[in-house]
Design a protein around this motif. Structure first.
Motif, mmCIF file in Angstrom:
data_model
loop_
_atom_site.group_PDB
_atom_site.id
_atom_site.type_symbol
_atom_site.label_atom_id
_atom_site.label_comp_id
_atom_site.label_asym_id
_atom_site.label_seq_id
_atom_site.Cartn_x
_atom_site.Cartn_y
_atom_site.Cartn_z
ATOM 1 N N LEU B 353 0.837 -1.202 0.000
ATOM 2 C CA LEU B 353 0.000 0.000 0.000
ATOM 3 C C LEU B 353 0.873 1.254 0.000
ATOM 4 O O LEU B 353 0.785 2.104 0.894
ATOM 5 C CB LEU B 353 -0.940 0.003 1.217
ATOM 6 N N CYS B 423 -6.133 6.071 -10.984
ATOM 7 C CA CYS B 423 -5.579 6.300 -9.635
ATOM 8 C C CYS B 423 -5.362 7.788 -9.396
ATOM 9 O O CYS B 423 -5.591 8.284 -8.287
ATOM 10 C CB CYS B 423 -4.248 5.582 -9.470
ATOM 11 N N GLU B 429 -6.731 7.068 -3.418
ATOM 12 C CA GLU B 429 -5.320 6.868 -3.765
ATOM 13 C C GLU B 429 -4.364 7.060 -2.582
ATOM 14 O O GLU B 429 -3.410 6.297 -2.425
ATOM 15 C CB GLU B 429 -4.936 7.789 -4.935
ATOM 16 N N CYS B 432 -4.000 3.881 -0.785
ATOM 17 C CA CYS B 432 -3.790 2.690 -1.602
ATOM 18 C C CYS B 432 -2.314 2.539 -1.981
ATOM 19 O O CYS B 432 -1.442 3.209 -1.441
ATOM 20 C CB CYS B 432 -4.667 2.806 -2.851
ATOM 21 N N CYS B 456 -7.409 -3.512 -7.014
ATOM 22 C CA CYS B 456 -8.192 -2.286 -6.926
ATOM 23 C C CYS B 456 -9.576 -2.579 -6.343
ATOM 24 O O CYS B 456 -10.032 -1.908 -5.415
ATOM 25 C CB CYS B 456 -8.315 -1.652 -8.307
ATOM 26 N N ASN B 459 -9.315 -3.442 -2.514
ATOM 27 C CA ASN B 459 -8.967 -2.321 -1.645
ATOM 28 C C ASN B 459 -10.032 -1.225 -1.644
ATOM 29 O O ASN B 459 -10.333 -0.656 -0.599
ATOM 30 C CB ASN B 459 -7.598 -1.767 -2.029
#
Lengths: 108, 485
Positions: B353, B423, B429, B432, B456, B459
């Motif tokens: 992450l 993103c 973002e 992430c 994606c 998360n």
């Protein structure tokens, strides 16, 4: 009486007035729905014509939802473009200010 | 006289003109949006408020105005210091970059007496020399490790089963300690072991050298033994006994455990959590299978889809919240990592992450044969034949060659979430990561098409659930605040 199964469709079409929305916003919105469909974009009489080709046939209801999703996404992209344009200088200033004291920059 | 000024003192009194700060927004549900500023602070607002903010239609008297100003979503005449404060927060978030690599994983051996079908790398082999790291390789790796500028160095011994090459662990520990007498770094060692072959002498050594133990515990005996076959079919019994012995020798908090979710785990989330509670662990990391190595070859990775894992995760999270409400303090560690990013100015240094990606920057792997990989997953990918993330070899390359190699810089640059499609405009973002190794493994591309990325999907679902829970229930927000590190 048994209900008929919902008719499946392979594609759906939606148009956007290019005097209202930029092509960049429409492309970005099209990219964001690629989980469900690929989008073919062409121009016609001042409109961006988006044809959604679903990865597998969907019901008319789901097709309508996908089109609605695209419309909302175009609106969001339009807002994002306003934020990006208005804050570009400030964004770079803040990054420059942040990293100028980070010790990460080269001393050469 | 009161100690505090009246509320009106803190309310905006500007003329209604404000400047937008850079921010991103994404839908939380049909009505609400999550907006995040450059430093990753977030606010949840109705879509109408976001639109009004962008169109400069918000008034200082609107209830959202002060909150948005306090989190640097807008600057007005009463918040002239705002950009400087925001820059300070951005710098704090990026602070880890200056330290560079802290976690150095050394693969002592690929040999293992377990034959777990979901394992990414292990090998059954009688030929020690084929899959064991040598002293010469270890010494070269140590030379590179101490060239890292990081003030904290963590050396993690992995395998296979690293204890099958315990003599080399001793060599590395003592050599590193010797080097550190001059270097004076914060030096820490971790052995990742299944505890099946551990001896009291090894525990004594670990105590003497302050070595942490990290082990595997997949859940109750039936599940654990099914997931982790070994001769004697007693992996669970050995792991439990080993955990007790390790705690007795080293101290309770010096021993941690990790689980991996298999198809058989999906219906057993609460029993798995109960097992961790019964074993007095402070929490659990509910971890999906990774798309590498035997997990792919044996089709275990494909045995359940991401949606099923997310359902499993949410049920486990709900149960953990229930446990806390009933008076049992217990943490879900993946949520804890994300919440630290959401609720504090700090970055928790979790490689998956991070953006720029944590590969090489935060962790690096020295394989048994001297090859250097950008992350643990990168060496697993290499075991499948894709050596995209092989940075060099300890015998043939210098520190500068390895850490400025195209194999490291290209994926970091290309996958940087700040400029990756989708993103770059995603409100989530800041919480992430860019995960180029995962996307190379699943889509053969460092960036990947995010709409078709299970990383994606997984998360985003978790980010939305965590924020949704905190918005709905202040007591959950308070609980989650306690999970941050």
């Amino acid at each position: 009486m048994q209900a008929e199964p919902s008719e499946l469709v392979a594609s759906a079409t939606e148009s956007f007035d290019l005097s209202v929305f930029s092509m960049d916003c429409i492309k970005r919105a099209g990219y964001r729905i690629t989980a469900k469909a690929s989008v073919n974009i062409s121009t016609e009489a001042g409109n961006a014509v988006c044809v959604l080709h679903f990865t597998k046939p969907v019901s008319r209801e789901d097709a309508a939802k996908a089109v609605e999703g695209l419309r909302l996404e175009v609106l969001d992209q339009d807002l994002r473009s306003v934020v990006a344009a208005e804050t570009a200088t400030l964004r770079n200033t803040i990054l420059a200010l942040a990293f100028s004291r980070s010790g990460l920059q080269s001393v050469d | 006289m009161t100690k505090f000024s009246p509320l009106s003192e803190f309310q905006a009194t500007g003329d209604g003109h404000y400047q937008l700060a850079p921010f991103r927004f994404s839908p939380l549900d049909n009505e609400r949006y999550v907006i995040t500023n450059q430093a990753g602070e977030y606010s949840v607002q109705p879509r109408s408020v976001v639109a009004a903010l962008v169109r400069h239609e918000l008034k200082p008297s609107d209830s959202a105005y002060s909150r948005l100003r306090s989190k640097h979503f807008l600057f007005d005449s009463s918040s002239t210091i705002g950009p400087v404060m925001l820059a300070t927060k951005v710098r704090t978030k990026a602070k880890r970059l200056a330290n560079f690599t802290a976690l150095h994983i050394m693969v002592m051996s690929l040999r293992c007496e377990h034959s777990c079908p979901y394992c990414q790398v292990s090998r059954q082999s009688e030929d020690r020399s084929a899959f064991d790291m040598t002293k010469e390789t270890a010494e070269k790796a140590l030379g590179l490790i101490f060239q890292s500028p990081s003030p904290a160095i963590k050396i993690e011994f992995q395998g296979g089963e690293p204890l099958l090459n315990f003599d080399l662990i001793r060599f590395v520990v003592e050599k590193a300690e010797s080097i550190n007498e001059v270097e004076k770094r914060s030096l820490q060692f971790v052995i990742t072991t299944n505890l099946a072959v551990v001896t009291n002498q090894i525990f004594e050594y670990c105590k003497e050298h302050d070595i942490l133990i990290s082990t595997s515990l997949d859940g109750p005996a039936k599940l654990h033994n099914a997931n982790r076959p070994r001769p004697g079919k007693n992996s669970y019994e050995l792991a439990i006994e080993g955990i007790h012995r390790a705690r007795a020798a080293l101290g309770h908090e010096r021993v941690s455990a990790l689980m991996t979710t298999t198809k058989a785990s999906l219906g057993m989330g609460r029993e798995i959590i109960d097992e961790y509670v019964r074993m007095h662990f402070p929490g659990i990391f509910l971890r999906p299978l990774s798309p590498y190595g035997f997990a792919v070859k044996t089709k275990w990775y494909a045995s359940y889809d991401t949606e099923s894992w997310v359902d499993f995760y949410f049920d486990g999270l709900e149960y953990i919240i229930e446990l806390n409400r009933r008076g049992t303090p217990f943490i879900e560690f993946y949520a804890s990592t994300i919440l630290t990013k959401m609720l504090t100015p700090f970055e928790p240094d979790y490689v998956d992450l991070m953006s720029p990606a944590g590969i090489g920057i935060s962790a690096v792997v020295y394989n048994y044969d001297g090859d250097v990989y950008a992350s643990d997953e990168a060496r697993m990918l290499a075991e499948m034949g894709d050596k995209s993330f092989r940075l060099g070899n300890v015998h043939r390359n210098t520190y500068a060659e390895i850490f400025t190699s195209d194999a490291l810089l290209d994926p970091i640059e290309q996958s940087f979430a700040g400029s990756a499609p989708m993103c770059s405009e995603c409100a989530f973002e800041p919480f992430c990561g860019s995960e180029p190794v995962f996307h190379k493994a699943t889509q053969d591309d460092f960036v990947g098409l995010k709409t078709r990325s299970s990383f994606c999907y997984r998360n985003m679902a978790i980010f939305k659930r965590l924020i949704g829970l905190m918005e709905e229930d202040p007591s959950i927000r308070e609980l989650f605040m306690g999970w941050t590190r």
